[in-house]
Design a protein around this motif. Structure first.
Motif, short mmCIF file in Angstrom:
data_model
loop_
_atom_site.label_atom_id
_atom_site.label_comp_id
_atom_site.label_asym_id
_atom_site.label_seq_id
_atom_site.Cartn_x
_atom_site.Cartn_y
_atom_site.Cartn_z
N GLU A 1 0.85 -1.20 0.00
CA GLU A 1 0.00 0.00 0.00
C GLU A 1 0.89 1.25 0.00
N PHE A 2 0.62 2.12 -0.96
CA PHE A 2 1.32 3.40 -1.03
C PHE A 2 0.49 4.44 -0.27
N SER A 3 1.18 5.35 0.40
CA SER A 3 0.46 6.40 1.13
C SER A 3 0.81 7.77 0.55
N PRO A 4 -0.11 8.72 0.68
CA PRO A 4 -1.45 8.58 1.26
C PRO A 4 -2.42 7.99 0.24
N ASP A 5 -3.64 7.64 0.71
CA ASP A 5 -4.65 7.10 -0.20
C ASP A 5 -5.04 8.12 -1.27
N SER A 6 -5.09 9.35 -0.87
CA SER A 6 -5.41 10.44 -1.81
C SER A 6 -4.68 11.69 -1.37
N PHE A 7 -4.55 12.62 -2.23
CA PHE A 7 -3.85 13.87 -1.92
C PHE A 7 -4.34 14.96 -2.86
N TYR A 8 -4.00 16.16 -2.52
CA TYR A 8 -4.34 17.30 -3.36
C TYR A 8 -3.10 17.77 -4.11
#
Length: 478
Positions: A173-180
């Motif tokens: 799992e790559f972080s973060p799941d979502s970003f701006y």
């Protein structure tokens, strides 16, 4: 006591996790030089982290990203403004500091831009792996993005998600799941083109004779880059125009004789003073596609003031202080223009067609006894923009008869100006008939020509014929 410690630790971990997610927002600051000059922008920034993983998900699943908020970056403080996602191109730059490719069977896609559909940013082969760490993307804005769109100061944001986030099924799992992804545009106003000096030269008297009601002097064409709306302010550096005559005499003219204006509908024409004024009428200059605003500026004055105050030969100088200010007066861009008007030494003597011949006829005894005087109204028209002296002379010491020198001397003729100083005797040496004359434009002079009684009597013994001589007028500047 132990329970208390665990509670504190949990709060600290929560705060740390919150800060980590916030730090993962991709903030891309676009330099105003690239925006204003329309030059390609590139940057490399971290977008995700592998969380210690070095392998791709089972089956070498292609990693993808997509927009969660449409096909536009939205201005965070002015939602009515947006930029299409096509302005920002991206591709993978590195993982864990290692440049792609990571296996000979991998494929590395070129630049793309965000859409609401998932797009692959790397095609790993089944045996591919990478160095754990940050996932960095290369970002690029091509020059046509700056040409075709308006970049307004502030932040433009879009939310991005990917398929390697928390799934509950995969351990990788790559972080973060979502970003701006945030495009940050600095506040800026900059003069891109425009002269710091402007010059006009007047080399013809006809400029002062023009029938128009207004005279225009060009200050130049100016172009500004702006990421904020702005208004154009201007003033003169001094309340006086500095004048230096051709002889070095210093004088001044009132700056309020002049008006500043331009060819753009947003620019008002107002009197130029030493007090700052807003020359932008109505709405301010807005942020346009290409982030540029251009206009031409000029100085104007009435034809009457031009003739009355700028006729004298010499150099006239003043400085215009321009200042483009944003509507909140938080930033400003000054620009000074030093203006020079040079009026050349200009002089002219004209004689109307009817004034080219002065005839004396001696047919009677009285004409020989009393002499004669001829008044020629408006025979000379003078124009001179310096203090001057007017002289008269002839090119021969004797009158000519049938083109041949006679024995009648030029000194029998006297010349003067009606109402002026005493007449002078005509000779080959220039004789002054106007002393310390003030600058004039198209001044008409009535001329007196006389042959005294004594001179007329010397003509009695001369052969009866026609005698002629040239009378020549000239200026000398003081």
């Amino acid at each position: 006591m132990k329970t208390y410690n665990w509670i504190v630790l949990g709060v600290l971990l929560f705060a740390s996790s919150t800060m980590l997610v916030k730090a993962q927002d991709v903030n891309i600051t676009i330099p105003v030089q690239n925006i204003f000059n329309h030059t390609e922008f590139t940057a490399v920034q971290t977008v995700m982290n592998t969380q210690g993983s070095s392998n791709w998900r089972a089956g070498a699943i292609n990693p993808t990203i997509r927009s969660m908020s449409g096909n536009n970056f939205i201005h965070t403080s002015m939602p009515g403004f947006s930029l299409p996602t096509s302005v920002l191109h991206w591709r993978l730059a590195s993982i864990g500091g290692q440049l792609p490719r990571y296996h000979w069977g991998d494929k590395w896609p070129g630049y793309k831009w965000l859409t609401t559909s998932y797009q692959t940013w790397y095609h790993p082969s089944i045996y591919s792996n990478y160095t754990p760490g940050n996932i960095d993307f290369s970002f690029k804005m091509p020059s046509n993005a700056f040409i075709n769109h308006a970049f307004r100061a502030g932040d433009y944001s879009i939310q991005i998600t990917h398929n390697y986030g928390v799934s509950g099924f995969y351990t990788i799992e790559f972080s973060p799941d979502s970003f701006y992804a945030i495009l940050s545009i600095p506040k800026a106003i900059s003069w891109l083109t425009g002269n710091n000096t402007a010059y006009t030269e007047i080399s013809s008297l006809n400029k002062f004779r023009a029938a128009s009601s207004e005279v225009l002097w060009d200050l130049g064409t100016f172009e500004l880059g702006n990421t904020v709306d702005f208004s154009l302010f201007a003033k003169a550096a001094s309340s006086n125009i500095q004048f230096t005559s051709t002889s070095g005499v210093q004088e001044t003219r009132d700056i309020s004789l002049l008006k500043l204006g331009g060819n753009h509908p947003k620019i008002s024409t107002l009197s130029l003073t030493s007090v700052n004024k807003n020359f932008t009428s109505g709405n301010s200059f807005s942020v346009e596609n290409g982030n540029r605003n251009g206009f031409q500026l000029n100085i104007s004055l009435s034809q009457a003031d031009f003739k009355n105050y700028f006729f004298q030969a010499g150099t006239y100088k003043f400085q215009v202080n321009l200042n483009a200010k944003d509507t909140n007066n938080s930033i400003a861009a000054p620009q000074n223009v030093d203006y020079t008007l040079k009026v050349q030494t200009l002089s002219e003597i004209t004689i109307p067609n009817l004034g080219h011949s002065i005839n004396f006829e001696f047919n009677t005894l009285a004409q020989y006894q009393n002499g004669q005087t001829k008044l020629i109204p408006s025979q000379l028209r003078l124009s001179n923009n310096e203090t001057y002296e007017l002289y008269v002379k002839t090119d021969a010491a004797f009158f000519k008869k049938a083109g041949i020198q006679s024995d009648v001397p030029s000194s029998i003729l006297q010349v003067g100006i009606e109402g002026g100083s005493p007449e002078v005797v005509l000779s080959t040496t220039p004789q002054k008939i106007v002393n310390n004359g003030t600058p004039v434009l198209d001044k008409n002079l009535n001329m007196n020509y006389s042959i005294s009684a004594d001179a007329a009597q010397t003509l009695v013994a001369k052969e009866k014929s026609t005698y002629s001589i040239n009378v020549i007028y000239s200026f000398i500047a003081l």
